[in-house]
Design a protein around this motif. Sequence first.
Motif, short mmCIF file in Angstrom:
data_model
loop_
_atom_site.label_atom_id
_atom_site.label_comp_id
_atom_site.label_asym_id
_atom_site.label_seq_id
_atom_site.Cartn_x
_atom_site.Cartn_y
_atom_site.Cartn_z
N LEU A 51 1.67 3.31 -3.12
CA LEU A 51 0.17 3.84 -4.05
C LEU A 51 0.09 5.37 -3.77
CD1 LEU A 51 -2.33 0.93 -3.16
CD2 LEU A 51 -0.76 1.24 -5.21
N VAL A 86 -8.47 4.48 -0.89
CA VAL A 86 -8.58 3.13 -0.30
C VAL A 86 -9.22 3.27 1.09
CG1 VAL A 86 -7.32 0.92 0.47
CG2 VAL A 86 -6.92 2.02 -1.90
N PHE A 113 -3.41 7.61 -3.49
CA PHE A 113 -4.37 6.55 -3.88
C PHE A 113 -4.86 6.02 -2.64
CE2 PHE A 113 -6.16 2.48 -5.27
CZ PHE A 113 -7.24 2.93 -6.06
N ASN A 114 -4.12 5.81 -1.54
CA ASN A 114 -4.33 5.25 -0.21
C ASN A 114 -5.55 6.18 0.27
OD1 ASN A 114 -2.68 3.15 0.11
ND2 ASN A 114 -0.99 4.43 0.18
N LEU A 159 0.83 -1.30 -0.03
CA LEU A 159 -0.08 -0.16 -0.01
C LEU A 159 0.90 1.26 0.11
CD1 LEU A 159 -2.78 -1.01 2.58
CD2 LEU A 159 -3.32 -0.68 0.21
N LYS A 160 1.96 1.35 0.68
CA LYS A 160 2.72 2.52 0.78
C LYS A 160 3.09 3.02 -0.28
CE LYS A 160 4.79 2.13 5.48
NZ LYS A 160 6.18 1.77 6.45
N THR A 185 0.51 3.21 5.87
CA THR A 185 1.01 4.11 4.83
C THR A 185 1.89 5.05 5.19
OG1 THR A 185 -0.84 5.52 4.67
CG2 THR A 185 -1.20 3.38 3.65
#
Length: 626
Positions: free
Chosen positions: A200, A207, A203-204, A197-198, A238
């Motif tokens: 991204l 999410v 975009f997190n 996830l990091k 993140t």
Amino acid sequence: MDAHAATISPPIPLTGIGRLADRFDRGLGGFVEIVAAIIVLAEILILGAGVAARYVFHAPLVWSDELASILFLWLSMLGAVIALRRGEHMRMTGLVSRVSPNVRMVLEALAITAAIAFLLMILPHALEYAEEENFIVTPALEISNAWRASALPAGMALMLVAAGFRLLRFGSLKPVLLAIGITAALVLLFWLLGPALKPLGKFNLVVFFVGVVALNVFSGVPIAFSFALATFGYLSLTTSTPLLVMVGRLDEGMSHLILLAVPLFIFLGALIEMTGMARAMIQFLASLLGHVRGGLSYVLIGAMYLVSGISGSKIADMAAIAPVLFPEMQKRGAKPGDLVALLSATGAQTETIPPSIVLITIGSVTGVSIAALFTGGMLPALVLGLALCVVVWWRYRGEDLSHVLRQSKGEITRLALIALPAIALPFVIRAAVVEGVATATEVSTIGIAYAVLAGLLLYRQFDWRRLPKMLIETASLTGAIIFIVGSATAMAWGLTQSGFSQDLARAMAAVPGGAWGFLGISVVAFVILGSVLEGIPAIVLFGPLLFPIAKQVGVHEVHYSMVVIFAMGIGLFAPPFGVGYYGACAISKINPDEGLKYVWGYILALLIGLAIVVAVPWLSTGFLRF
């Protein structure tokens, strides 16, 4: 179904571990309720003493605000415990109420296990935060700030126990185990996906703050815990932000002294109903307009205008008015669906009537003057009320009033004199704030003293036996509201630190039409947010982000406040998602389907009224200089 208490309580087994859990739960719950009720009473006395000392004896109590602030955090956390135990945290239950009973039981259990998951993860950090605060000494009382900060871990631990007892009281073990499994699997899945996830980046935000929040909210997880889980996941997976910071943001959001007005105005609303002041107002208005076609509908609009905003809960406002008016309205041939539709619409129309908790909240999180909001809220609400009156006139223009007796002038005068002290209360409260006699926090104590004296001396109606229940209900609703404010503050901080506010500012500034384009898109956004998140969460989450943009494009902050609050209110009270509409149906004991045929005419009237408020800023700002 209620905006504040939308939980379907699981059946309690008569034998075994469920009975034992129920016994312990009642004991713990009773203890917490007693302590919370005492704190509510203490807050009233402390702030009242502060007002009296400053304005009567000219000897200010320098420690009163500090002590009230310490007790307020304890009240908020203990109130959140009571709300969790009773299932009174604000939730979105539109989906939960429409699924099969078996699925519903799983979702009900999931709402509890999701809360438990967050509490288990945050509790160690809350303990660490309280330890860190031990080194800070308060300026007036000169005691360790840990006395205040300890409310956070203590409240979270008690919520864990209360949530555990609720699980044990489920009538079936299968949905509980399934909910525990789903919650554990989702937590493990996100933990394993952390490294992926990091990279991204922003975009997190989609999410966690869209995906995770939406999944939780529509599954029936309380809104406060939905926000908190998304924020915890975003920060822990993140970013490298210490989670101690999240606890600090929770504390910050729940510790605004201005929010201390919330429990006091909630209690004031209960007093107005208990002392008969609400009934006196309604009886006077009914005598004045009862002989006019649609007259009692006009009375309903006027009564909500006068009573609204004092209790902090639209459900409480409706509960004070509907039982008095609806029986007579139905005798005259009014359709139940039309009654509940109008009641719901007046809930949206009166959101800006001072001393509204929504106004106090928006002032506390955006820095807008509370006195200015109180002044600016009266006329816009009147405009929307007149729009509703046009719909009432059209629908009831052929009403048969041959059987209705017109009240004599003497009777109207008698009822006016009886109602005068009650009608004066909202104006006394507003004048006390605007003229500087008391702050928005303190003025509630003036209102409480006024209501108590009116009940004892004028209306001779004061049921002392109801006071404990009223104090406990005040604590529960306070906990539900303030815990959302804390969670939304933490979430807003996470969004701000991610750079979202700058991106939002650029996007909003790029909307064609300048100030008018910004106002238009704000209306659309807050109608949607109001229908999904309820009022206070939406304001706390997006107010600090959008108000600076409004100022940047040239929109007056009070004008923007009115636009935002009305748009949010329309979303809150409009079916099929608005929980306020279902709250009105629950109060009225009318099937929601009956109101759908009638509600859209009122919603259209509210939107036309909102368009007028948007187009004429003077309605919100014209009296600010006086």
